[in-house]
Design an enzyme around this catalytic site. Structure first.
Site, PDB file in Angstrom:
ATOM      1  N   HIS A  28       0.840  -1.206   0.000  1.00 51.13           N
ATOM      2  CA  HIS A  28       0.000   0.000   0.000  1.00 51.13           C
ATOM      3  C   HIS A  28       0.872   1.253   0.000  1.00 51.13           C
ATOM      4  O   HIS A  28       0.604   2.210  -0.734  1.00 51.13           O
ATOM      5  CB  HIS A  28      -0.865   0.053   1.262  1.00 51.13           C
ATOM      6  CG  HIS A  28      -1.882  -1.035   1.401  1.00 51.13           C
ATOM      7  ND1 HIS A  28      -1.998  -1.809   2.532  1.00 51.13           N
ATOM      8  CD2 HIS A  28      -2.847  -1.481   0.551  1.00 51.13           C
ATOM      9  CE1 HIS A  28      -2.990  -2.665   2.385  1.00 51.13           C
ATOM     10  NE2 HIS A  28      -3.517  -2.512   1.182  1.00 51.13           N
ATOM     11  N   LYS A  52     -17.916  -6.006   8.079  1.00 49.43           N
ATOM     12  CA  LYS A  52     -16.673  -6.788   8.153  1.00 49.43           C
ATOM     13  C   LYS A  52     -16.176  -6.814   9.586  1.00 49.43           C
ATOM     14  O   LYS A  52     -16.482  -5.924  10.377  1.00 49.43           O
ATOM     15  CB  LYS A  52     -15.596  -6.140   7.264  1.00 49.43           C
ATOM     16  CG  LYS A  52     -15.566  -6.699   5.843  1.00 49.43           C
ATOM     17  CD  LYS A  52     -14.261  -6.288   5.169  1.00 49.43           C
ATOM     18  CE  LYS A  52     -14.150  -6.795   3.747  1.00 49.43           C
ATOM     19  NZ  LYS A  52     -12.932  -6.295   3.093  1.00 49.43           N
ATOM     20  N   ARG A 101      -1.985  -6.040  -8.278  1.00 48.43           N
ATOM     21  CA  ARG A 101      -0.812  -6.889  -8.024  1.00 48.43           C
ATOM     22  C   ARG A 101      -0.620  -7.937  -9.098  1.00 48.43           C
ATOM     23  O   ARG A 101       0.501  -8.312  -9.429  1.00 48.43           O
ATOM     24  CB  ARG A 101      -0.974  -7.601  -6.671  1.00 48.43           C
ATOM     25  CG  ARG A 101      -0.828  -6.716  -5.479  1.00 48.43           C
ATOM     26  CD  ARG A 101      -1.308  -7.389  -4.243  1.00 48.43           C
ATOM     27  NE  ARG A 101      -2.736  -7.682  -4.339  1.00 48.43           N
ATOM     28  CZ  ARG A 101      -3.502  -8.070  -3.333  1.00 48.43           C
ATOM     29  NH1 ARG A 101      -2.981  -8.238  -2.146  1.00 48.43           N
ATOM     30  NH2 ARG A 101      -4.784  -8.297  -3.507  1.00 48.43           N
ATOM     31  N   SER A 139      -2.839  -7.590   3.189  1.00 46.97           N
ATOM     32  CA  SER A 139      -3.065  -7.439   4.637  1.00 46.97           C
ATOM     33  C   SER A 139      -3.401  -8.793   5.246  1.00 46.97           C
ATOM     34  O   SER A 139      -2.986  -9.097   6.372  1.00 46.97           O
ATOM     35  CB  SER A 139      -4.211  -6.455   4.898  1.00 46.97           C
ATOM     36  OG  SER A 139      -3.889  -5.194   4.388  1.00 46.97           O
TER      37      SER A 139
HETATM   38  O1  PNS Z   1      -9.002  -2.794   0.256  1.00 45.33           O
HETATM   39  P1  PNS Z   1     -10.284  -3.300  -0.334  1.00 45.33           P
HETATM   40  O2  PNS Z   1     -11.089  -4.016   0.742  1.00 45.33           O
HETATM   41  O3  PNS Z   1     -10.068  -4.139  -1.565  1.00 45.33           O
HETATM   42  O4  PNS Z   1     -11.133  -1.991  -0.774  1.00 45.33           O
HETATM   43  C1  PNS Z   1     -12.425  -2.109  -1.327  1.00 45.33           C
HETATM   44  C2  PNS Z   1     -13.116  -0.722  -1.399  1.00 45.33           C
HETATM   45  C3  PNS Z   1     -13.120  -0.046  -0.025  1.00 45.33           C
HETATM   46  C4  PNS Z   1     -12.377   0.173  -2.356  1.00 45.33           C
HETATM   47  C5  PNS Z   1     -14.582  -0.945  -1.919  1.00 45.33           C
HETATM   48  O5  PNS Z   1     -15.183  -1.959  -1.181  1.00 45.33           O
HETATM   49  C6  PNS Z   1     -15.448   0.303  -1.828  1.00 45.33           C
HETATM   50  O6  PNS Z   1     -15.213   1.289  -2.482  1.00 45.33           O
HETATM   51  N1  PNS Z   1     -16.504   0.252  -0.983  1.00 45.33           N
HETATM   52  C7  PNS Z   1     -17.411   1.366  -0.748  1.00 45.33           C
HETATM   53  C8  PNS Z   1     -18.823   1.033  -1.220  1.00 45.33           C
HETATM   54  C9  PNS Z   1     -18.964   1.278  -2.716  1.00 45.33           C
HETATM   55  O7  PNS Z   1     -18.863   2.390  -3.182  1.00 45.33           O
HETATM   56  N2  PNS Z   1     -19.214   0.223  -3.498  1.00 45.33           N
HETATM   57  C10 PNS Z   1     -19.420   0.322  -4.942  1.00 45.33           C
HETATM   58  C11 PNS Z   1     -18.152   0.039  -5.723  1.00 45.33           C
HETATM   59  S1  PNS Z   1     -17.914  -1.702  -5.865  1.00 45.33           S
END
Ligand code: PNS
Length: 176
Positions: A28, A52, A101, A139
């Site tokens: 990150h 979560k 990645r 993570s």
């Molecule tokens: O680190 P991650 O868990 O892969 O991040 C995922 C994240 C936070 C970027 C994604 O879950 C997110 O943007 N969630 C907010 C809700 C949302 O807007 N969802 C619609 C897009 S899929």
């Protein structure tokens, strides 16, 4: 002209790097450092997702992120609990940054970028390829190693290593 002007030509370029960051890893951090060079302001936004069960609270994750980015003046740490595109609009941000990645990340990332585009065509997703050094790193992997009291110093900054040690006290199974 004010940096918050509506005139796009002169707009202050604000990007958001969203994620869970439970906890932040060197992978990150590599993306944060590189993205911070490409935009006027980079907001690292921790998703506050009540469904979560994270290891670190949102405040703990934000504190760790603030600690490991304190030398980067244009990086701000924040959290959000809304749709990402709505949060982006509230912060007048135009670009979502995500790291990729490997091909296994690609389908999920494409789906997310396409969803966000469908929700708001004005917001662009920019992908940065993770440094190959960290292509296996996540993570979850870090937490898995730390849970067994394994070495994580090459995977996370020292502040995160200490925080992980605080969460997982050494057990009889310690193999160090
Ligand atoms: O680190 P991650 O868990 O892969 O991040 C995922 C994240 C936070 C970027 C994604 O879950 C997110 O943007 N969630 C907010 C809700 C949302 O807007 N969802 C619609 C897009 S899929």
């Amino acid at each position: 002209m004010s940096p918050r002007s509506n005139n796009l030509e002169h707009e202050h370029r604000i990007a958001v790097y969203p994620g869970s960051f439970d906890p932040v890893t060197f992978g990150h951090l590599d993306i944060i450092r590189r993205a911070a060079k490409q935009f006027d302001q980079l907001i690292v936004a921790v998703l506050n997702n009540t469904s979560k069960r994270p290891l670190f609270s949102v405040d703990e994750r934000k504190k760790l992120l603030a600690d490991v980015t304190r030398d980067l003046p244009n990086v701000e740490i924040d959290s959000f609990r809304d749709l990402l595109v709505r949060y982006m609009r509230s912060r007048q941000a135009q670009v979502i940054v995500r790291g990729i990645r490997s091909v296994t990340d690609f389908e999920y990332e494409l789906q997310m970028a396409s969803t966000n585009r469908q929700l708001d065509e004005g917001i662009e997703t920019v992908f940065m390829m993770t440094n190959p050094k960290y292509s296996y790193l996540s993570s979850s992997i870090v937490k898995e190693i730390a849970k067994f009291n394994g070495p994580v110093q090459d995977l996370v900054p020292p502040a995160v290593e200490a925080a992980l040690q605080g969460k997982y006290k050494p057990s009889l199974g310690d193999f160090n």
